[in-house]
Design an enzyme around this catalytic site. Structure first.
Site, PDB file in Angstrom:
ATOM      1  N   HIS A   1      -6.523  -7.200  -0.395  1.00 63.03           N
ATOM      2  CA  HIS A   1      -6.689  -5.151  -0.589  1.00 63.03           C
ATOM      3  C   HIS A   1      -5.281  -5.301  -1.850  1.00 63.03           C
ATOM      4  O   HIS A   1      -4.461  -6.307  -2.194  1.00 63.03           O
ATOM      5  CB  HIS A   1      -5.788  -4.612   0.599  1.00 63.03           C
ATOM      6  CG  HIS A   1      -6.696  -5.007   1.751  1.00 63.03           C
ATOM      7  ND1 HIS A   1      -6.322  -6.436   2.891  1.00 63.03           N
ATOM      8  CD2 HIS A   1      -7.992  -5.447   1.772  1.00 63.03           C
ATOM      9  CE1 HIS A   1      -7.348  -6.336   3.553  1.00 63.03           C
ATOM     10  NE2 HIS A   1      -7.903  -5.762   3.085  1.00 63.03           N
TER      11      HIS A   1
ATOM     12  N   ASP B   1      -5.030 -13.199   3.060  1.00 60.56           N
ATOM     13  CA  ASP B   1      -5.825 -12.348   4.264  1.00 60.56           C
ATOM     14  C   ASP B   1      -7.039 -12.799   3.072  1.00 60.56           C
ATOM     15  O   ASP B   1      -8.054 -12.782   3.113  1.00 60.56           O
ATOM     16  CB  ASP B   1      -5.614 -10.552   3.859  1.00 60.56           C
ATOM     17  CG  ASP B   1      -5.456 -10.199   3.206  1.00 60.56           C
ATOM     18  OD1 ASP B   1      -4.611 -10.568   2.335  1.00 60.56           O
ATOM     19  OD2 ASP B   1      -5.007  -8.737   3.611  1.00 60.56           O
TER      20      ASP B   1
ATOM     21  N   ASP C   1      -2.650 -10.804  -2.547  1.00 59.96           N
ATOM     22  CA  ASP C   1      -3.409 -10.234  -1.218  1.00 59.96           C
ATOM     23  C   ASP C   1      -4.627  -9.770  -1.196  1.00 59.96           C
ATOM     24  O   ASP C   1      -5.246  -8.900  -2.299  1.00 59.96           O
ATOM     25  CB  ASP C   1      -2.324  -8.975  -0.923  1.00 59.96           C
ATOM     26  CG  ASP C   1      -3.120  -8.563   0.437  1.00 59.96           C
ATOM     27  OD1 ASP C   1      -2.441  -8.839   1.854  1.00 59.96           O
ATOM     28  OD2 ASP C   1      -4.598  -7.442   1.034  1.00 59.96           O
TER      29      ASP C   1
ATOM     30  N   HIS D   1       0.901  -1.146  -0.022  1.00 63.47           N
ATOM     31  CA  HIS D   1      -0.369   0.101   0.011  1.00 63.47           C
ATOM     32  C   HIS D   1       1.019   1.265  -0.104  1.00 63.47           C
ATOM     33  O   HIS D   1       0.078   2.731  -0.047  1.00 63.47           O
ATOM     34  CB  HIS D   1      -0.515  -0.477   0.777  1.00 63.47           C
ATOM     35  CG  HIS D   1      -1.880  -0.847   1.201  1.00 63.47           C
ATOM     36  ND1 HIS D   1      -2.857  -0.758  -0.514  1.00 63.47           N
ATOM     37  CD2 HIS D   1      -2.204  -1.923   2.428  1.00 63.47           C
ATOM     38  CE1 HIS D   1      -3.712  -2.338   0.383  1.00 63.47           C
ATOM     39  NE2 HIS D   1      -3.230  -2.728   1.523  1.00 63.47           N
TER      40      HIS D   1
END
Ligand SMILES: [Zn+2]
Length: 354
Positions: A205, A292, A203, A167
């Site tokens: 996200h 995740d 991931d 991120h």
């Protein structure tokens, strides 16, 4: 397969993050990495060694992708937080004010609270005394893994590090990330001689930082499979129509999926991503390895099961590329070790018997 871990990761441990008006315990914990390390020691799939936290040329490598003023900010952040108010020593540093579009981003504020806002996009990513040391050593871990693969020493390597990185952009932190380990690994593979490098972000996200860093480049293809940003963090990037810009047009592929997606549908997206990577002609691959996507993850919404991760590793190995895995998210602490090592084991098995 070589496994290197960040020996300084424990220096970063935030206490609380802001979530919908409340301060809650941080999800991104020291235990996450320790669970993976324990599982790697239980199921031996390769040599495990501590990464060199300060290899030659590290700061130059960081400055290739991150803005110098942002790196200076991170390095001095904790001291500046204490200088703002000596009693801050008892509290993590979290931002609370941000420049909106149309406000000035070019002027560096003297006020440290304002500087934190300038260089961040959420209030879920606390800075503590050891954050810079941990993040810098983590970047070294990812770059070191890439250099080993570049040198031909290993077909595959795993950089086991935290805080995560995908991120983090050229000049901002957020999403528990400060330095973009996966992007730095990709750049290290480029510097090591691979003309075209792909980053595959699995991931839950969207890898917004990685996308932003390479968005106008044609030598690094970024592919991300993630929860649809219309409902899922990081919300403001990760849509399917973001295909790159300028020279990078056509070299970013987002594969957003709805909350609740199961493995059959997720696997179809993985195959689409791997097909794009093959068409691109990648000579090396970075996998931003977040687990995740697991059905039991406390902050995510896909439905992958532990056995599925082995299949993911096999599919990635079938791409036939020198591959650097970089640890990203995954918050179901008890299972994060099993699921991560399942990916690596599937990759290793398929790599040995193509
Ligand atoms: Zn994640």
């Amino acid at each position: 397969m070589l496994i290197t871990y960040n020996p300084h990761h424990h220096l970063h441990q935030g206490r609380q993050e802001m979530f919908r008006g409340r301060l809650v315990d941080c999800h991104e914990t020291v235990a996450r990495l320790d669970h993976v390390l324990t599982e790697l020691q239980r199921r031996v799939i390769g040599e495990v060694r501590a990464a060199d936290p300060d290899p030659a040329g590290l700061d130059d490598a960081l400055a290739r992708l991150h803005a110098p003023r942002y790196l200076r900010f991170l390095e001095r952040a904790w001291d500046d937080w204490i200088a703002l108010d000596p009693s801050n020593v008892e509290r993590d540093a979290l931002p609370s004010v941000w420049p909106a579009p149309g406000m000035r981003h070019d002027v560096l504020p003297e006020n440290f609270a304002a500087r934190m806002g300038l260089f961040s996009f959420d209030a879920g990513t606390p800075i503590v005394q050891g954050s810079w040391a941990a993040a810098r050593a983590g970047a070294a871990c990812a770059i070191g893994a890439a250099r080993i693969v570049s040198s031909g020493g290993e077909r595959g390597a795993f950089a086991l590090t935290r805080p995560p990185g995908h991120h983090a952009g050229a000049d901002f932190f957020g999403g528990y990330c400060f330095l973009n380990n996966s992007a730095l690994a990709a750049q290290a593979l480029r510097d090591g001689g691979a003309a075209r490098v792909a980053v595959l972000d699995v991931d839950y996200h969207h890898g917004n930082g990685t996308q932003a860093i390479f968005y106008e480049r044609s030598d690094v293809l970024t592919v991300s499979i993630h929860g649809d940003p219309r409902t899922e963090y990081p919300f403001f990037l990760g849509h399917a129509d973001e295909r790159g810009a300028g020279a990078g047009t056509g070299f970013n592929l987002n594969l957003p999926l709805p909350r609740g997606t199961d493995f059959a549908r997720w696997r179809a997206a993985l195959d689409a991503g791997l097909t794009a990577i093959a068409s691109f002609g990648a000579q090396a691959l970075v996998v931003a390895l977040g687990v995740d996507t697991f059905e039991g993850d406390p902050i995510s919404g896909f439905k992958l099961r532990s056995a599925d991760y082995d299949t993911v590793g096999e599919a990635i190995a079938a791409a036939g590329l020198p591959t650097v895995f970089v640890f990203e998210g995954g918050y179901a602490v008890a299972e994060v070790g099993i699921n991560t090592v399942n990916v690596l084991e599937g990759f290793s098995r398929r790599s040995r018997s193509p």
